[in-house]
Design an enzyme around this catalytic site. Structure first.
Site, PDB file in Angstrom:
ATOM      1  N   CYS A  33       9.297  -0.258  33.926  1.00  0.00           N
ATOM      2  CA  CYS A  33       7.899  -0.493  34.323  1.00  0.00           C
ATOM      3  C   CYS A  33       7.753  -0.802  35.813  1.00  0.00           C
ATOM      4  O   CYS A  33       6.648  -0.833  36.335  1.00  0.00           O
ATOM      5  CB  CYS A  33       7.308  -1.637  33.507  1.00  0.00           C
ATOM      6  SG  CYS A  33       8.191  -3.171  33.791  1.00  0.00           S
ATOM      7  N   ASP A  35       8.311  -3.679  37.200  1.00  0.00           N
ATOM      8  CA  ASP A  35       7.971  -5.084  37.446  1.00  0.00           C
ATOM      9  C   ASP A  35       9.184  -5.848  37.988  1.00  0.00           C
ATOM     10  O   ASP A  35      10.329  -5.484  37.718  1.00  0.00           O
ATOM     11  CB  ASP A  35       7.469  -5.742  36.161  1.00  0.00           C
ATOM     12  CG  ASP A  35       6.122  -5.180  35.738  1.00  0.00           C
ATOM     13  OD1 ASP A  35       5.462  -4.561  36.592  1.00  0.00           O
ATOM     14  OD2 ASP A  35       5.737  -5.355  34.580  1.00  0.00           O
ATOM     15  N   CYS A  58       3.815  -8.041  34.180  1.00  0.00           N
ATOM     16  CA  CYS A  58       2.824  -8.131  33.108  1.00  0.00           C
ATOM     17  C   CYS A  58       2.700  -9.562  32.580  1.00  0.00           C
ATOM     18  O   CYS A  58       3.486 -10.444  32.923  1.00  0.00           O
ATOM     19  CB  CYS A  58       3.226  -7.194  31.982  1.00  0.00           C
ATOM     20  SG  CYS A  58       4.682  -7.786  31.101  1.00  0.00           S
ATOM     21  N   CYS A 102      10.455  -7.436  28.752  1.00  0.00           N
ATOM     22  CA  CYS A 102       9.901  -8.405  29.709  1.00  0.00           C
ATOM     23  C   CYS A 102      10.655  -9.740  29.603  1.00  0.00           C
ATOM     24  O   CYS A 102      10.893 -10.401  30.609  1.00  0.00           O
ATOM     25  CB  CYS A 102       8.419  -8.614  29.442  1.00  0.00           C
ATOM     26  SG  CYS A 102       7.526  -7.085  29.070  1.00  0.00           S
TER      27      CYS A 102
END
Ligand code: FES
Length: 123
Positions: A33, A35, A58, A102
């Site tokens: 992603c 991130d 996120c 995450c």
């Protein structure tokens, strides 16, 4: 998609921001992603006396950073190295399957920050 615990941690995350006197800093990125999570540790006598984070990511990554930094404060570094993303997910009372990566960022950022501390200590 997110449970109340995640939304609460996202809305009021703990330990946000750089730690001026950190002596271990770990930065990791999620390839899937893009991130980024940065964890700051202040370690004294191999005990994590303070921890903070900056996460450009996120809501799940921010919530993961929040609970993970809370979890490791007061821990010996050898115990913090054993913290897994599964424990982070448990603290968050569950994450949607597509958001598990995450929480992996939090585990990896802690390990990176401790590795940075160890590298600095041997210099
Ligand atoms: Fe990238 Fe959550 S979607 S860390």
């Amino acid at each position: 998609m997110y449970n109340k615990k995640i939304l609460d941690e996202f809305a009021q995350p703990k330990n946000v921001g750089a730690l001026a006197d950190a002596n271990g800093i770990g930065t990791v990125g999620a390839a899937s992603c893009g991130d980024i999570m940065k964890v700051y540790l202040k370690i004294e006598n191999d005990v994590i006396v303070d921890a903070s984070f900056q996460t450009f990511g996120c809501a799940a990554a921010i919530a993961s950073s929040s609970v993970a930094t809370e979890m490791i404060k007061g821990m010996k570094i050898q115990d913090a190295l054993k913290v897994t993303n599964a424990q982070v997910v448990e603290m968050l009372e569950g994450l949607p399957p597509q958001k598990i990566h995450c929480s992996v960022l939090a585990e990896e950022a802690i390990k990176e920050a401790i590795a940075d501390y160890k590298a600095r200590s041997t210099n």
